[in-house]
Design an enzyme around this catalytic site. Structure first.
Site, PDB file in Angstrom:
ATOM      1  N   PRO A 156      42.384  27.561  40.487  1.00  0.00           N
ATOM      2  CA  PRO A 156      41.722  28.616  41.260  1.00  0.00           C
ATOM      3  C   PRO A 156      42.697  29.669  41.765  1.00  0.00           C
ATOM      4  CG  PRO A 156      41.993  26.654  42.614  1.00  0.00           C
ATOM      5  CD  PRO A 156      42.483  26.297  41.227  1.00  0.00           C
ATOM      6  N   ARG A 206      41.163  33.402  42.878  1.00  0.00           N
ATOM      7  CA  ARG A 206      40.257  34.150  43.761  1.00  0.00           C
ATOM      8  C   ARG A 206      39.617  33.288  44.851  1.00  0.00           C
ATOM      9  NH1 ARG A 206      38.058  38.652  41.610  1.00  0.00           N
ATOM     10  NH2 ARG A 206      38.365  37.699  39.582  1.00  0.00           N
ATOM     11  N   TYR A 227      37.385  47.965  37.757  1.00  0.00           N
ATOM     12  CA  TYR A 227      36.276  47.124  37.270  1.00  0.00           C
ATOM     13  C   TYR A 227      34.924  47.567  37.807  1.00  0.00           C
ATOM     14  CZ  TYR A 227      40.300  43.920  37.023  1.00  0.00           C
ATOM     15  OH  TYR A 227      41.524  43.347  36.827  1.00  0.00           O
ATOM     16  N   CYS A 274      45.178  61.471  43.579  1.00  0.00           N
ATOM     17  CA  CYS A 274      44.698  62.601  42.800  1.00  0.00           C
ATOM     18  C   CYS A 274      43.994  62.138  41.515  1.00  0.00           C
ATOM     19  CB  CYS A 274      45.888  63.491  42.466  1.00  0.00           C
ATOM     20  SG  CYS A 274      45.377  65.145  42.106  1.00  0.00           S
TER      21      CYS A 274
END
Ligand code: LLP
Length: 422
Positions: A279, A281, A321, A349
């Site tokens: 794992p 995240r 994403y 920018c």
């Protein structure tokens, strides 16, 4: 129990510490704020789910490579999952036990394989050339593992975070398994096959496919064992998602992942396997916010913008994403503040420089704190210095409520150092 909470007074708190107060005490720039106790709670949830199994929680360092966080995770008993020689070096610096480390990747360099061999970490075989490289460097190599990546993941994830599909750049197609087993048999001095690995993708919010994958993998393990290999590890990868939307939806927990009906747990026990999970995240994302200040509010045509000091340079997931990360103000709005729809954007920018789109928020005044939630995973580790925005400092709230700096913010002077003596 979650670390970041809006209290009745309308202020945002992290483990009982007012985020606005933290903003007053630290440098005036965007910063990452973590809860150390939340990291502990996330690991404990995995440990509870894994109780009674021989297992390794291999934390995926790519999600967040802060050295203090790594040391904390190591102290809690985690191993580490690495995708580069530098991640391996950092894991060793953080004191991870090399026998709880797994080196993954579709383009491992020879020099990094040598280091992995010297340290005795698990190495995943990803392809024919990867196997050749490992054999070439393997006089000292203690372990090899067949990376048997599945092509069955059907979870709908963003194509950039999908890995387990048919034409992925990662891993080995199932029909090549026998070729790899024969290749391993041909190199008994160099390779010791110890396990099988799969990784389905990331941001997965249904646990059924983990179970389906485990069923498939255990069948492969039966077949591999029947050819005389003593393999003892099943690695089901990472990928468990989190509730980025703060919708209150109940998402699968580590317990659901491991102990769901007809479970990974039972499969592993039935074959006397050690279970490895990877794992990233789900261990670290919800422990952190990126804390920003509002620079100003503007309107162009029908669009309203909140411009903040943070940007895609500090946190690129929304831009890259189209990922949703929840956004909140850290203090209650003044009574006259109208609620509108805003795009929350940075000063970089690029039109792609946004942290959130069409968010309903009370119009904030200059200097108001604005947080982007769930910023613990793939945010700081993907930060850049585009537009010469320097990478932000990181802080955490300790168990006793004190604030510690756990990484210095990069400075302009740091940047100039690249040119010293040229
Ligand atoms: N194991 C392997 C072999 C992986 O490729 C990954 C992630 C993990 C474990 C950890 O997966 P997790 O539990 O964190 O989902 N930058 C993207 C995510 C890329 C994931 C790459 N592989 C994002 O920000 O969503």
């Amino acid at each position: 129990q979650h670390c970041f909470k809006k209290s009745g007074d309308g202020f945002l708190y992290c483990e009982g510490v007012k985020v606005e107060d933290v903003m007053e005490t630290v440098e005036r720039r965007p910063f990452y704020l973590y809860s150390k106790p939340q990291i502990t709670r996330n690991v404990e949830a995995y440990k509870a789910a894994l109780e009674g199994l021989n297992s390794i929680i291999g934390y995926a360092i790519k999600a967040n490579n802060n050295l203090k966080i790594l040391e904390h995770l190591r102290g809690l008993g985690c191993g580490a999952v690495l995708v580069s020689g530098n991640e391996l070096k950092l894991a060793l610096l953080a004191g991870f036990d090399p026998t709880k480390c797994i080196f993954n990747g579709n383009g491992k360099l020879l020099e990094d394989l040598v280091l992995a061999a010297q340290e005795g970490v698990f190495v995943n075989i990803d392809s024919e050339f990867d196997l050749d490289n490992i054999v070439a460097e393997a006089q000292m190599l203690r372990y090899g593992g067949v990376s048997n990546w599945l092509w069955m993941a059907r979870e709908e994830v963003h194509p950039y975070v999908a890995t387990g599909n048919k034409s992925s750049k990662f891993g080995i197609r199932n029909e090549k398994l026998q070729w790899f087993l024969d290749a391993v048999k041909a190199h008994p001095q160099e390779l010791k096959l110890v396990g099988a690995h799969c990784h389905l993708g990331s941001t997965i919010t249904k646990v059924d496919i983990f179970r389906d994958a485990a069923v498939l993998m255990v069948n492969y393990i039966d077949e591999i064992r029947s050819q005389g290999f003593e393999i003892n590890y099943l690695n089901i990868g990472g990928g468990l998602g989190i509730d980025y939307y703060h919708s209150g939806a109940v998402l699968p927990s580590p317990r659901d992942l491991i102990c769901n009906y007809y479970t990974v747990r039972e499969l592993v026990l039935s074959r006397k396997l050690n279970l490895i999970i990877e794992p990233g995240r789900s261990l670290i994302a919800n422990t952190c916010c990126l804390v920003n200040r509002v620079t100003g509010v503007k309107t162009n045509g029908t669009k309203n913008f909140i411009v903040i000091d943070g940007s895609m340079a500090e946190l690129i997931r929304p831009s890259l994403y189209d990922a949703y990360q929840h956004i909140e103000l850290v203090s209650p709005p003044p009574p006259e503040a109208a609620i509108s729809r805003f795009d929350v954007v940075g000063p970089v920018c690029e039109s792609a420089d946004f942290l959130g789109k069409d968010r309903e928020l009370p119009a904030p005044t200059r200097g108001t704190g604005l947080v982007v939630h769930d910023a613990g995973a793939y945010c700081m580790s993907m930060a850049s210095t585009y537009n010469l925005k320097m990478r932000p400092p990181e802080y955490w709230v300790e168990e006793d409520g004190s604030i510690s700096k756990i990484r210095h913010g990069e400075t302009f002077e740091d940047h100039l150092r690249f040119f010293e003596g040229l």
